[in-house]
Enzyme design. Structure first.
Site, PDB file in Angstrom:
ATOM      1  N   CYS A  86       0.834  -1.198   0.000  1.00 59.98           N
ATOM      2  CA  CYS A  86       0.000   0.000   0.000  1.00 59.98           C
ATOM      3  C   CYS A  86       0.872   1.253   0.000  1.00 59.98           C
ATOM      4  CB  CYS A  86      -0.982  -0.053   1.171  1.00 59.98           C
ATOM      5  SG  CYS A  86      -2.381   1.058   0.971  1.00 59.98           S
ATOM      6  N   HIS A 203      -3.704  -5.592   0.869  1.00 62.18           N
ATOM      7  CA  HIS A 203      -3.096  -5.928   2.163  1.00 62.18           C
ATOM      8  C   HIS A 203      -3.174  -7.421   2.486  1.00 62.18           C
ATOM      9  CE1 HIS A 203      -2.588  -1.769   3.608  1.00 62.18           C
ATOM     10  NE2 HIS A 203      -3.671  -1.516   2.888  1.00 62.18           N
ATOM     11  N   GLU A 205      -1.509  -8.905   4.624  1.00 66.85           N
ATOM     12  CA  GLU A 205      -1.319  -9.056   6.079  1.00 66.85           C
ATOM     13  C   GLU A 205      -2.637  -8.965   6.847  1.00 66.85           C
ATOM     14  OE1 GLU A 205      -0.674  -6.360   4.411  1.00 66.85           O
ATOM     15  OE2 GLU A 205      -1.018  -4.548   5.585  1.00 66.85           O
TER      16      GLU A 205
END
Lengths: 230, 80
Positions: A86, A203, A205
């Site tokens: 990002c 993302h 994660e």
């Protein structure tokens, strides 16, 4: 694997990134403040998401001039692994570690939603726990994720196999509808020539535990941990 | 002296912001609005007193930070 997470003022996704890295690596990453200049001993340097310096001037432009960037460049130059997610991707691009630019989303809206990513190649250190062509879900949250590069650069990236992730439908079709931010050729993530510097807008994660709603992003972290296990 | 740096998206780079402004102008009833492009203006106060040197310095600043030359072009004007 020893990982470090670089934290700039305005970055806000470093804790989520630390959780994802620790789950796969079994050890907590080192948090590196942007005024530091020492990345020695780290195998992987991660620049997480957020809004470094309030996105002033252009997203990532200020962070790209930060003291720590010299050390990140040196780490990449000696073949070290770097992951930018990002705002981290925007910073890597502004720093010239990855080509192109990230423009305002084509619809002008900040997009906070799930997207699906097609894995273009599974023979990189970041994707070896995926299958080539596999589609996985990833949340995205950005206002400036519209990947742009001139036609020659795009052709070079494709020719060199450096497009790693594309926005796709859940069944893996590369369509304009799946490409909400308007990125050229549905590009969501690209790598450096040596495939060791990876940047992507969504993302992974954010999906590394069933409690988060899925583990779609975990193979990325498992991949890099397996590649750098020592 | 003061350097005025104007940064614009290059021709051919989609400018959704400009497009939205254009649509809003048409919506307000302004007829005949063609393409609208949005950019930014950055003013930099410089200690330099030689206009040519000031311009060269500002251009260097634009190349290194103020503009992203992958997508943006810039113009430097020196105001006394």
């Amino acid at each position: 694997m020893k990982a470090g997470i670089v934290v700039f003022p305005g970055i806000n996704r470093e804790r989520d990134m630390a959780i994802a890295l620790e789950r796969s690596a079994g050890r907590a990453p080192r948090m590196v403040w942007h005024r530091e200049s020492d990345l020695s001993g780290l195998d992987l340097v991660v620049i997480p998401g957020g809004f470094s310096y309030g996105d002033y001037l252009r997203c990532g432009a200020m962070a790209a001039q930060s003291p720590i960037m010299g050390a990140i460049r040196a780490h990449a130059a000696r073949g070290g692994h770097v992951l930018g997610v990002c705002n981290g991707f925007q910073i890597l691009i502004e720093a010239g570690l990855l080509p192109g630019a990230l423009l305002r989303n084509q619809g002008l809206r900040f997009l906070a939603m799930d997207c699906h990513l097609k894995v273009e190649r599974a023979d990189t250190d970041f994707t070896r726990h995926y299958q080539a062509g596999e589609v996985f879900r990833a949340p995205m949250a950005h206002g400036d994720g519209n990947y742009f590069a001139d036609a020659a650069t795009l052709d070079r990236l494709e020719g060199e196999g450096r497009v790693i992730f594309r926005y796709a439908t859940p069944t893996g079709e590369i369509t304009p509808e799946a490409n909400r931010n308007g990125s050229q050729r549905n590009i969501a993530g690209i790598a450096s020539e040596n495939l060791r510097v990876l940047g992507l807008m969504p993302h992974p994660e954010d999906l590394v535990d069933p409690l988060m709603g899925g583990e779609d992003g975990k193979p990325l972290f498992d991949s890099i941990c397996a590649a750098l296990a020592a | 002296m003061k350097a005025v740096v104007t940064v614009m998206l290059k021709n051919g780079v989609l400018d959704p912001q400009g497009k939205a402004i254009g649509q809003a102008l048409s919506g307000l009833g302004f007829d005949g609005v063609g393409e609208v492009r949005a950019g930014k203006v950055i003013e930099v106060e410089l200690a330099e007193t030689d206009p040519a040197k000031a311009k060269a310095a500002a251009e260097e600043m634009a190349r290194k930070l103020l503009a992203n030359t992958v997508i943006e072009s810039f113009k430097v004007e020196i105001a006394a």
